[in-house]
Design a protein around this motif. Sequence first.
Motif, PDB file in Angstrom:
ATOM      1  N   LEU A  84       0.864  -1.178   0.000  1.00 28.73           N
ATOM      2  CA  LEU A  84       0.000   0.000   0.000  1.00 28.73           C
ATOM      3  C   LEU A  84       0.898   1.225   0.000  1.00 28.73           C
ATOM      4  O   LEU A  84       1.887   1.274   0.734  1.00 28.73           O
ATOM      5  N   ALA A  85       0.597   2.209  -0.840  1.00 32.67           N
ATOM      6  CA  ALA A  85       1.382   3.442  -0.883  1.00 32.67           C
ATOM      7  C   ALA A  85       0.447   4.640  -0.802  1.00 32.67           C
ATOM      8  O   ALA A  85      -0.645   4.639  -1.385  1.00 32.67           O
ATOM      9  N   ILE A  86       0.879   5.673  -0.086  1.00 31.69           N
ATOM     10  CA  ILE A  86       0.087   6.894   0.069  1.00 31.69           C
ATOM     11  C   ILE A  86       0.991   8.092  -0.217  1.00 31.69           C
ATOM     12  O   ILE A  86       2.097   8.191   0.329  1.00 31.69           O
ATOM     13  N   GLY A  87       0.528   9.014  -1.060  1.00 32.00           N
ATOM     14  CA  GLY A  87       1.319  10.199  -1.382  1.00 32.00           C
ATOM     15  C   GLY A  87       0.467  11.300  -1.968  1.00 32.00           C
ATOM     16  O   GLY A  87      -0.733  11.114  -2.214  1.00 32.00           O
ATOM     17  N   ASP A  88       1.102  12.451  -2.208  1.00 34.19           N
ATOM     18  CA  ASP A  88       0.332  13.608  -2.683  1.00 34.19           C
ATOM     19  C   ASP A  88       0.966  14.347  -3.847  1.00 34.19           C
ATOM     20  O   ASP A  88       0.341  15.239  -4.424  1.00 34.19           O
ATOM     21  N   LEU A 109       2.561   5.179  -6.582  1.00 32.69           N
ATOM     22  CA  LEU A 109       1.143   4.856  -6.471  1.00 32.69           C
ATOM     23  C   LEU A 109       0.736   3.807  -7.500  1.00 32.69           C
ATOM     24  O   LEU A 109      -0.120   2.954  -7.231  1.00 32.69           O
ATOM     25  N   ARG A 110       1.351   3.866  -8.675  1.00 36.49           N
ATOM     26  CA  ARG A 110       1.044   2.873  -9.710  1.00 36.49           C
ATOM     27  C   ARG A 110       1.687   1.524  -9.394  1.00 36.49           C
ATOM     28  O   ARG A 110       1.141   0.463  -9.731  1.00 36.49           O
ATOM     29  N   TRP A 111       2.878   1.556  -8.764  1.00 31.44           N
ATOM     30  CA  TRP A 111       3.590   0.322  -8.433  1.00 31.44           C
ATOM     31  C   TRP A 111       2.874  -0.473  -7.347  1.00 31.44           C
ATOM     32  O   TRP A 111       2.772  -1.702  -7.419  1.00 31.44           O
ATOM     33  N   VAL A 117      -2.868   5.250  -2.970  1.00 27.65           N
ATOM     34  CA  VAL A 117      -3.873   6.188  -2.466  1.00 27.65           C
ATOM     35  C   VAL A 117      -3.320   7.615  -2.477  1.00 27.65           C
ATOM     36  O   VAL A 117      -2.230   7.871  -1.959  1.00 27.65           O
ATOM     37  N   ALA A 118      -4.076   8.531  -3.052  1.00 33.21           N
ATOM     38  CA  ALA A 118      -3.687   9.942  -3.100  1.00 33.21           C
ATOM     39  C   ALA A 118      -4.295  10.693  -1.921  1.00 33.21           C
ATOM     40  O   ALA A 118      -5.413  10.401  -1.488  1.00 33.21           O
ATOM     41  N   MET A 119      -3.553  11.652  -1.407  1.00 35.03           N
ATOM     42  CA  MET A 119      -4.078  12.517  -0.354  1.00 35.03           C
ATOM     43  C   MET A 119      -5.146  13.436  -0.940  1.00 35.03           C
ATOM     44  O   MET A 119      -5.115  13.780  -2.129  1.00 35.03           O
ATOM     45  N   GLY A 120      -6.059  13.867  -0.101  1.00 37.08           N
ATOM     46  CA  GLY A 120      -7.194  14.655  -0.563  1.00 37.08           C
ATOM     47  C   GLY A 120      -6.840  15.976  -1.214  1.00 37.08           C
ATOM     48  O   GLY A 120      -7.583  16.479  -2.055  1.00 37.08           O
ATOM     49  N   GLN A 121      -5.680  16.555  -0.844  1.00 35.57           N
ATOM     50  CA  GLN A 121      -5.290  17.843  -1.413  1.00 35.57           C
ATOM     51  C   GLN A 121      -4.378  17.702  -2.623  1.00 35.57           C
ATOM     52  O   GLN A 121      -3.901  18.696  -3.177  1.00 35.57           O
ATOM     53  N   ALA A 122      -4.125  16.457  -3.066  1.00 37.25           N
ATOM     54  CA  ALA A 122      -3.223  16.222  -4.198  1.00 37.25           C
ATOM     55  C   ALA A 122      -3.772  16.849  -5.480  1.00 37.25           C
ATOM     56  O   ALA A 122      -4.989  17.041  -5.630  1.00 37.25           O
ATOM     57  N   ALA A 149      -4.052   8.958 -10.987  1.00 41.30           N
ATOM     58  CA  ALA A 149      -3.162   7.788 -11.024  1.00 41.30           C
ATOM     59  C   ALA A 149      -3.417   6.824  -9.881  1.00 41.30           C
ATOM     60  O   ALA A 149      -2.944   5.680  -9.911  1.00 41.30           O
ATOM     61  N   ALA A 150      -4.161   7.272  -8.875  1.00 38.46           N
ATOM     62  CA  ALA A 150      -4.365   6.466  -7.666  1.00 38.46           C
ATOM     63  C   ALA A 150      -5.577   5.552  -7.789  1.00 38.46           C
ATOM     64  O   ALA A 150      -6.475   5.768  -8.594  1.00 38.46           O
ATOM     65  N   ASP A 151      -5.593   4.524  -6.928  1.00 41.72           N
ATOM     66  CA  ASP A 151      -6.750   3.636  -6.850  1.00 41.72           C
ATOM     67  C   ASP A 151      -7.866   4.252  -6.021  1.00 41.72           C
ATOM     68  O   ASP A 151      -9.034   3.891  -6.167  1.00 41.72           O
ATOM     69  N   ASP A 152      -7.485   5.172  -5.130  1.00 39.53           N
ATOM     70  CA  ASP A 152      -8.469   5.797  -4.253  1.00 39.53           C
ATOM     71  C   ASP A 152      -7.890   7.112  -3.742  1.00 39.53           C
ATOM     72  O   ASP A 152      -6.690   7.384  -3.901  1.00 39.53           O
ATOM     73  N   VAL A 153      -8.735   7.918  -3.137  1.00 41.65           N
ATOM     74  CA  VAL A 153      -8.325   9.208  -2.566  1.00 41.65           C
ATOM     75  C   VAL A 153      -8.797   9.244  -1.118  1.00 41.65           C
ATOM     76  O   VAL A 153      -9.958   8.956  -0.826  1.00 41.65           O
TER      77      VAL A 153
END
Length: 276
Positions: free
Chosen positions: A220-224, A232-234, A239-244, A251-255
């Motif tokens: 699991l990876a989380i970034g912005d 995030l693709r790897w 998961v992207a942060m809400g302010q990304a 590119a993320a699976d979820d936010v």
Amino acid sequence: MGESWQPRLVALDIDGTVIRWVEGTGQDNEEIAPAVRAAVHRVLDEGGHVVLASGRSIDGMTSVVDLLGLHRGEQVWVVASNGGVVFRYPPVEVVHEERFDASEAVRAILAEHPTALVAVEEYGVGYRVSHHFPPGELSGTQIVADVHELVAEPVTRVVIRDPDATPEEFVALGRRLGLANTEYVVGWSAWMDLAPVGVSKASGLAKVADALGIAADETLAIGDGRNDLEMLRWAHRGVAMGQAVDEVKAAADDVTAPVEQDGVAVELARWFGPAD
């Protein structure tokens, strides 16, 4: 992906993910929300591995490892310089590094942004820079040197910063120049990281996962930021942060929630249980 799935490796960006980025304080702001720290420790309590993956240098990351309390008496894995350096800590033990000739790319960029600032990492010290960067933007000591001297030898990473330009101008610049044999990523400001082709947080994390015997579908990876795109693709779940920015969210699976609302804790609670 069922709710019974649980990652064995959690990769976390630092600025804008674990730590709220405060304009003007930069890496001088190192306060971690109690909910985020508690969520990270639930991962560790359940046998998971937490790996910080950042564009920061080694010196800018060890203090965050300490604040999170990740090591628990043994060395932990860390991915620095956008994948250019993989190390274990404490103490700092560089396990892998990638170096490249950045001179041509730097010359091409400075031809269009002649007043831009240039920095390269200096292990154990901070950075060698063409001029001092704005306060808080680089960790450690800044040693001023001639720009040609900075890239005379192969380096792990180069930072180009133009306080008078915009991120959009730097994105367009990278596309226009092509920057052969060089990867580049643009940050929230007119900040460009240069790295060898094929080197990213994802490539660094893949080395860590392999060393730990963890498969890609257990991550699991989380970034912005834009420098989190490959990570995030790897990951099996990115998961992207809400302010990304929209590019990162796409590119993320979820936010998850923004960093101001402890988005890391919100996401980790799905897999490692809610706070007590």
